[in-house]
Design an enzyme around this catalytic site. Sequence first.
Site, PDB file in Angstrom:
ATOM      1  N   ARG A 147       1.806  -1.984 -14.665  1.00 58.68           N
ATOM      2  CA  ARG A 147       0.377  -2.208 -14.502  1.00 58.68           C
ATOM      3  C   ARG A 147      -0.033  -3.403 -15.336  1.00 58.68           C
ATOM      4  NH1 ARG A 147      -4.740   1.531 -16.484  1.00 58.68           N
ATOM      5  NH2 ARG A 147      -4.494   0.288 -18.378  1.00 58.68           N
ATOM      6  N   TYR A 159     -11.635  -3.064 -20.794  1.00 59.77           N
ATOM      7  CA  TYR A 159     -10.774  -1.897 -20.582  1.00 59.77           C
ATOM      8  C   TYR A 159      -9.309  -2.324 -20.413  1.00 59.77           C
ATOM      9  CZ  TYR A 159      -8.003   1.532 -18.300  1.00 59.77           C
ATOM     10  OH  TYR A 159      -6.967   2.350 -18.023  1.00 59.77           O
ATOM     11  N   ASP A 218      -5.787  -1.743 -12.452  1.00 60.04           N
ATOM     12  CA  ASP A 218      -6.857  -0.734 -12.509  1.00 60.04           C
ATOM     13  C   ASP A 218      -8.210  -1.433 -12.604  1.00 60.04           C
ATOM     14  OD1 ASP A 218      -8.468   1.455 -12.966  1.00 60.04           O
ATOM     15  OD2 ASP A 218      -7.179   2.338 -14.511  1.00 60.04           O
ATOM     16  N   HIS A 220     -10.994   0.206 -12.736  1.00 60.47           N
ATOM     17  CA  HIS A 220     -11.784   1.112 -13.581  1.00 60.47           C
ATOM     18  C   HIS A 220     -13.247   1.214 -13.164  1.00 60.47           C
ATOM     19  CE1 HIS A 220     -11.957   3.508 -17.357  1.00 60.47           C
ATOM     20  NE2 HIS A 220     -10.666   3.610 -17.115  1.00 60.47           N
ATOM     21  N   GLU A 244      -6.326   0.221  -8.304  1.00 59.00           N
ATOM     22  CA  GLU A 244      -6.844   1.550  -8.657  1.00 59.00           C
ATOM     23  C   GLU A 244      -8.343   1.518  -8.933  1.00 59.00           C
ATOM     24  OE1 GLU A 244      -4.895   3.061 -12.146  1.00 59.00           O
ATOM     25  OE2 GLU A 244      -6.388   4.617 -12.440  1.00 59.00           O
ATOM     26  N   GLU A 270      -8.698   9.664 -10.660  1.00 57.68           N
ATOM     27  CA  GLU A 270      -8.449  10.271 -11.978  1.00 57.68           C
ATOM     28  C   GLU A 270      -9.655  11.061 -12.477  1.00 57.68           C
ATOM     29  OE1 GLU A 270      -7.461   6.653 -14.150  1.00 57.68           O
ATOM     30  OE2 GLU A 270      -9.360   6.726 -15.190  1.00 57.68           O
ATOM     31  N   ARG A 291      -4.877  10.037  -7.594  1.00 61.47           N
ATOM     32  CA  ARG A 291      -4.718   9.801  -9.041  1.00 61.47           C
ATOM     33  C   ARG A 291      -5.088  10.990  -9.916  1.00 61.47           C
ATOM     34  NH1 ARG A 291      -2.419   7.374 -12.196  1.00 61.47           N
ATOM     35  NH2 ARG A 291      -3.929   6.196 -13.394  1.00 61.47           N
ATOM     36  N   GLU A 347       2.296   7.555 -13.714  1.00 60.47           N
ATOM     37  CA  GLU A 347       1.872   6.728 -14.854  1.00 60.47           C
ATOM     38  C   GLU A 347       2.500   7.286 -16.136  1.00 60.47           C
ATOM     39  OE1 GLU A 347      -2.327   7.012 -15.656  1.00 60.47           O
ATOM     40  OE2 GLU A 347      -2.363   5.104 -16.725  1.00 60.47           O
ATOM     41  N   TRP A 410     -18.140   2.203 -16.799  1.00 58.32           N
ATOM     42  CA  TRP A 410     -17.075   1.798 -17.714  1.00 58.32           C
ATOM     43  C   TRP A 410     -15.719   2.139 -17.108  1.00 58.32           C
ATOM     44  CZ3 TRP A 410     -13.043   4.308 -20.256  1.00 58.32           C
ATOM     45  CH2 TRP A 410     -12.287   3.462 -21.121  1.00 58.32           C
TER      46      TRP A 410
HETATM   47  C1  CS2 Z   1      -7.012   5.146 -17.044  1.00 57.45           C
HETATM   48  C2  CS2 Z   1      -7.239   5.836 -18.293  1.00 57.45           C
HETATM   49  O1  CS2 Z   1      -4.756   5.626 -17.125  1.00 57.45           O
HETATM   50  C3  CS2 Z   1      -5.639   5.152 -16.454  1.00 57.45           C
HETATM   51  O2  CS2 Z   1      -5.513   4.682 -15.349  1.00 57.45           O
HETATM   52  O3  CS2 Z   1      -7.992   4.735 -16.218  1.00 57.45           O
HETATM   53  O4  CS2 Z   1      -6.822   4.987 -19.325  1.00 57.45           O
HETATM   54  C4  CS2 Z   1      -8.671   6.304 -18.546  1.00 57.45           C
HETATM   55  O5  CS2 Z   1      -9.451   5.251 -18.969  1.00 57.45           O
HETATM   56  C5  CS2 Z   1      -8.626   7.367 -19.589  1.00 57.45           C
HETATM   57  O6  CS2 Z   1      -7.845   8.440 -19.133  1.00 57.45           O
HETATM   58  C6  CS2 Z   1     -10.000   7.880 -19.957  1.00 57.45           C
HETATM   59  O7  CS2 Z   1      -9.875   8.977 -20.772  1.00 57.45           O
HETATM   60 MG    MG Z   2      -7.248   4.503 -14.250  1.00 55.96          MG
END
Ligand code: CS2
Ligand code: MG
Length: 410
Positions: A147, A159, A218, A220, A244, A270, A291, A347, A410
């Site tokens: 990634r 991030y 990602d 995000h 992602e 996620e 995810r 991951e 975020w």
């Molecule tokens: C994320 C995480 O792993 C990922 O893809 O998006 O780092 C996420 O930000 C955290 O799990 C938040 O707790």
């Molecule tokens: Mg993520």
Amino acid sequence: MRIASADVVVTSPGRNFVTLKVVTDDGLVGLGDATLNGRELAVASYLQDHIVPLLKGRDAHRIEDTWQFLYRSAYWRRGPVTMSAIAAVDVALWDLKAKAAGMPLYQLLGGASRTGITAYGHASGRDTDELFDSIRHHLELGFRAIRVQTAVPGITTLYGVPTTPANPGGRHDDYEPAARGALPAEEDWDTRAYLRHIPTVFEAVRAEFGPELPLLHDGHHRMTPIQAARLGKALEPYDLFWLEDCTPVESQEALRLVRQHTTTPLAIGEVLNTVWDYQTLIGEQLIDYVRSSVTHAGGITAMRKLLDFAAQHQVKSGIHGPTDISPVGMAAALHLDLAVHNFGIQEYMPHSPLTDEVFHTSYRFTDGYLHPGEKPGLGVDLDETAAARFPYQAAYLPFNRLHDGTVHDW
Ligand code: CS2
Ligand code: MG
């Protein structure tokens, strides 16, 4: 096999973890992960105050029945707190059943469908040199998929990109967004700057590392559907394994627009916690990878059903595995990864040495592949004496503001 006791262990070896420990009348111990980053104590209370009193005396073998009882008797359905609490019970019961059977959990899920679980690692950098070093470091560790997250000119804190460089020869995996303290950190965001910059990063990475290496990114949750469509299209020449969380996922229909415009594979979920959150996404084949984590989406029982639904639509797994999933949650994911046919990728961010003092795992990472190991159950032990040395510390995930002061995703 009756449940004699259940306890919630909150510990903070480097970061906070919530673990459910279920003990049977013949002394078997089952563990479940209930860590919800930044909201840990809400799940601990849900378990301690509302679920633990219901578990004592129950038949630990009745996993499906216990799941349905906890889900339906609560009346209030879904949501990350409820589903993480149910997941912890579910995983602890699977751990117990497998220990009682004397088998690693994956055997009870149908046995291995593969010999190893392809894992992707997190490379990042504040500039191209730092990013390339991080990618090389991950390749040396054996990762076969990477990634890529980078800083963006015009954005101060982003991030996925640590603000301090990795020590020479040191770990490149220590990015932890949740910072200890009384208030969440404020970060900044500029979508246009991001959209301009990211394709140039992937162009440079492909030029340096060639066409073979699977690359992931990602987003995000920060783009609107039309912006996400534009990024997906711009990244097509660089052949991503996935893009992602390209847009926030409250609206499943939003992915229709992204899908119409790009062939970049999409991964999402996620922050989703039930199969209902995926009805349109999977039913209309709007995504390619699921995810969700075992920890936040109702445990092995619910994730198995979700992935079976996904399989009918040629959607694969991409189970969430950052360091805020505890080693217990990680092990649960690995047993499922090994067993399901529609595995995609896992991951993997190795936990810190402090975390490893508390959780002793039997899973291993060799040549880019993870394996849950052959110990009966999940293969994870919790050292409660070590756990007690690390009391809970308040920590929050950051939040974003645009440069005009507006709060952003975020
Ligand atoms: C994320 C995480 O792993 C990922 O893809 O998006 O780092 C996420 O930000 C955290 O799990 C938040 O707790
Ligand atoms: Mg993520």
